[in-house]
Design a protein around this motif. Structure first.
Motif, PDB file in Angstrom:
ATOM      1  N   ASP A 172       0.863  -1.181   0.000  1.00  0.00           N
ATOM      2  CA  ASP A 172       0.000   0.000   0.000  1.00  0.00           C
ATOM      3  C   ASP A 172       0.901   1.233   0.000  1.00  0.00           C
ATOM      4  OD1 ASP A 172      -1.760   2.073   0.409  1.00  0.00           O
ATOM      5  OD2 ASP A 172      -2.914   1.037   1.971  1.00  0.00           O
ATOM      6  N   GLU A 179       3.040  -0.873   6.224  1.00  0.00           N
ATOM      7  CA  GLU A 179       2.726  -1.404   4.901  1.00  0.00           C
ATOM      8  C   GLU A 179       3.240  -2.831   4.733  1.00  0.00           C
ATOM      9  OE1 GLU A 179       6.851  -0.556   4.737  1.00  0.00           O
ATOM     10  OE2 GLU A 179       5.201   0.677   5.482  1.00  0.00           O
ATOM     11  N   THR A 225      -5.886  -1.830   9.034  1.00  0.00           N
ATOM     12  CA  THR A 225      -5.833  -2.344   7.659  1.00  0.00           C
ATOM     13  C   THR A 225      -5.438  -3.822   7.609  1.00  0.00           C
ATOM     14  OG1 THR A 225      -5.318  -0.135   6.820  1.00  0.00           O
ATOM     15  CG2 THR A 225      -4.831  -2.007   5.383  1.00  0.00           C
TER      16      THR A 225
END
Length: 624
Positions: A172, A179, A225
């Motif tokens: 990402d 990430e 996320t």
């Protein structure tokens, strides 16, 4: 530069190593050197995000000297780490891709071991051991479970490139932190086979501290996320709960520890609200059941910031402890000492948090008071036992006297921890490394036929109890009192002691071991008194046989050499003739004796033909 995947050529490359580099001149030389020595067909793709510290010049030098191995992608402006890795992944041509940070380095044979594991097991992801990592697998595995590897959510692993392409797994580029966690979760959830290489360190991470400790509120927003990515791929149930438990314990509730203490009062309220929101969405009954005491207490106190601070202080405060005495009282082991959570006001501890940073009416800077006791934890099963404790035994604050009923302990190796419970949280520390002068361990003791051996570990002096003689040498002595012949059977009588205690009831076999071949002959041994045992042996083949007595003391069978204190206790040699050999009769000679160095009982068995006997007699006559 051409980055289209359909225009890449397979140049026989095994591994494409992708290295994002931004202002890493000081560490980049070591990183690239460790990559160049890897004995695999490789390419090294370095993505420079507009460095201004000499990184660009160093990369140019390396690329000029290794044009076939090193490719440099230069960006005018710095981007996110995920964006740099994606740029390198677009250029990769190897069968596998490995991501390495410019501040880290690899072990010399790391990529060869990782590729061998991937090829041998058909793995999509191979997790290599990270040097110094507390979490992760300790043993290599060809096919590891998702829960076994899920502790390690970094991207520093070997990935099959066509696997990443097939599932469109990318970093990402909008995230500046976390990430790699999202990337690893996505890859784990799609991988058909995950392998582990843990027979030696593969990756050496030299990075700084955890970013979440510097910005807990930002980290809590980031970890949503990877949790959502995992939940999209893993249906509700026991597996999802185990993965959620990892996230909540390490990524979410951990922000209510040291990071919570370092935050200001207004930020603490925001952290608590963010944690409560994540828990409200993902704290299932299965996850709640897996929380330990301190995390369960934090969940219950999410609407009470003052108690959250106290819980965090309990976790951060240094745990002081000292062993003052240990002794046997009958069949019970009595352990004395003291323990307390020390004050931190105005003094920084190992976490870097000082008492001055703590605010709130509940924090006075005084030592935290709590319940002091002991916890015994078995090394293999992790089973815990809590002995009865009386307090104030030595007159010191936090002192304790614990009485351990050894007869009630299952056999095993039990590590002794001192425990302080405060605000619903329990702090544990191994007891024994700090002790009063003269506070040594007592001797081994037989309790109900099981040997109990208190011990201090060699490395740190931690206190433990070996029930059954699993890892600590049992101080047993086997003494021969008499060896004599009953026909052609050798009868051995002796005494078995553990320390100064009679142990004949534990004898099982008299084992004869032939020195040259390692063959063994077992004869049943029986107790004929509290200390006395007896065994009879026949049928030993030619050779030299050493005697050992096998005892069962609650753990695996243990052997002890039979020692000869008095040579007069040994029987005379026994000789007889028989037709054991195909070519005629032979003379057998069986002679018990004590070895010259250790005085161990041994038996020499020799076979001679008539011709051999005649030659021996002639030799003796010539000598005289």
């Amino acid at each position: 530069m051409d980055t289209e995947s359909d225009q890449r050529a397979d140049r026989g490359i095994d591994v494409s190593v992708v290295v994002p580099a931004y202002n890493r001149r000081a560490s980049l030389d070591r990183c690239l050197t460790s990559l160049l020595v890897q004995r695999v067909a490789k390419e090294i793709i370095v993505v420079d995000g507009g460095s201004r510290d000499g990184t660009r010049a160093l990369l140019g030098l390396y690329a000029a000297h290794h044009p076939r191995l090193i490719t440099v992608i230069r960006d005018a402006q710095p981007g996110t780490p995920g964006g740099a890795r994606n740029r390198g992944l677009e250029r990769a041509a190897g069968r596998y891709v490995f991501f390495c940070d410019a501040g880290d380095h690899l072990a010399p044979d790391a990529l060869a071991r990782l590729v061998a594991a991937a090829d041998g097991n058909g793995a999509d992801v191979v997790v290599g051991k990270v040097a110094g990592a507390r979490q992760g697998l300790r043993e290599s595995a060809g096919r590891a479970s998702l829960t076994a590897v899920y502790d390690d959510l970094s991207c520093f692993k070997l990935f099959r490139r066509d696997f990443l392409e097939r599932h469109a797994i990318r970093f990402d580029e909008t995230q500046r932190r976390g990430e790699d966690m999202t990337f690893a979760v996505h890859a784990y959830c799609h991988a058909r086979v995950i392998s582990v290489v843990a027979d030696g360190d593969c990756y050496h991470a030299e990075g700084g501290g955890e970013a979440s400790a510097r910005d807990p509120l930002g980290w809590l927003r980031v970890v949503r996320t990877p949790i959502e990515v995992m939940a999209r791929h893993v249906p509700p149930g026991a597996l999802r709960d185990r993965l959620l438990l990892r996230h909540l314990r390490r990524d979410v509730l951990a922000q209510l520890g040291v990071p919570f203490l370092a935050a200001g009062e207004a930020e603490r309220e925001k952290i608590a609200v963010e944690v409560a929101d994540i828990c409200g969405q993902w704290l299932t009954p299965g996850v709640r059941a897996g929380l330990d005491g301190v995390d369960a207490a934090r969940v219950a106190a999410l609407d009470d910031p003052d108690r959250l601070v106290r819980l965090a202080l309990v976790e951060a405060a240094p745990l002081r402890h000292r062993l003052t005495g240990i002794e046997w009282r009958g069949d019970r082991l009595v352990i004395e000492g003291w323990a307390a959570l020390a004050r931190t006001d105005g003094v920084a501890d190992s976490t870097g948090v000082t008492g001055a940073a703590l605010t709130g009416a509940a924090l006075t800077g005084a030592a935290l008071t709590g319940t002091v006791g002991l916890v015994l934890r078995e090394r293999m099963s992790r089973e815990e036992r809590v002995p009865s404790v009386t307090r104030g035994g030595t007159g010191a604050a936090g002192s304790f006297t614990a009485v351990l009923d050894v007869a009630a302990l299952p056999p095993g190796v039990w590590d002794v921890h001192v425990a302080v419970e405060c605000e619903g949280a329990r702090r544990l520390a191994r007891l024994g490394s700090r002790r009063e002068p003269g506070a040594g361990v007592p001797p081994a003791h037989l309790v109900g036929g099981v040997v109990a051996v208190p011990f201090l570990t060699r490395s740190h002096g931690h206190l433990g109890l070996d029930a059954g003689g699993h890892v600590v040498r049992v101080p047993a002595v086997v003494r021969l009192t008499r060896a004599w012949w009953r026909g052609r059977r050798l009868r051995v009588e002796g005494q078995a002691l553990v320390g100064e205690e009679a142990a004949a009831a534990a004898v099982r076999h008299l084992i004869w071991r032939e020195r040259a071949s390692g063959r063994e002959h077992r004869a049943r041994a029986v107790a004929v008194g509290p200390r006395e045992f007896a065994a009879e042996t026949a049928g030993l083949r030619p050779g030299t046989w050493d005697a050992y007595l096998e005892l069962v003391l609650g753990g695996p069978p243990v052997r002890f050499p039979v020692k000869v204190a008095d040579a007069d206790a040994l029987g005379r040699p026994l000789r007889w003739w028989c037709g054991a050999l195909r070519w005629g009769v032979a003379q057998w000679t069986v002679r018990p004796y004590a070895t010259a160095v250790n005085r161990r009982l041994s038996v020499s068995v020799r076979v001679a033909t008539p011709l051999t006997v005649v030659r021996r007699m002639v030799r003796i006559l010539r000598q005289h």
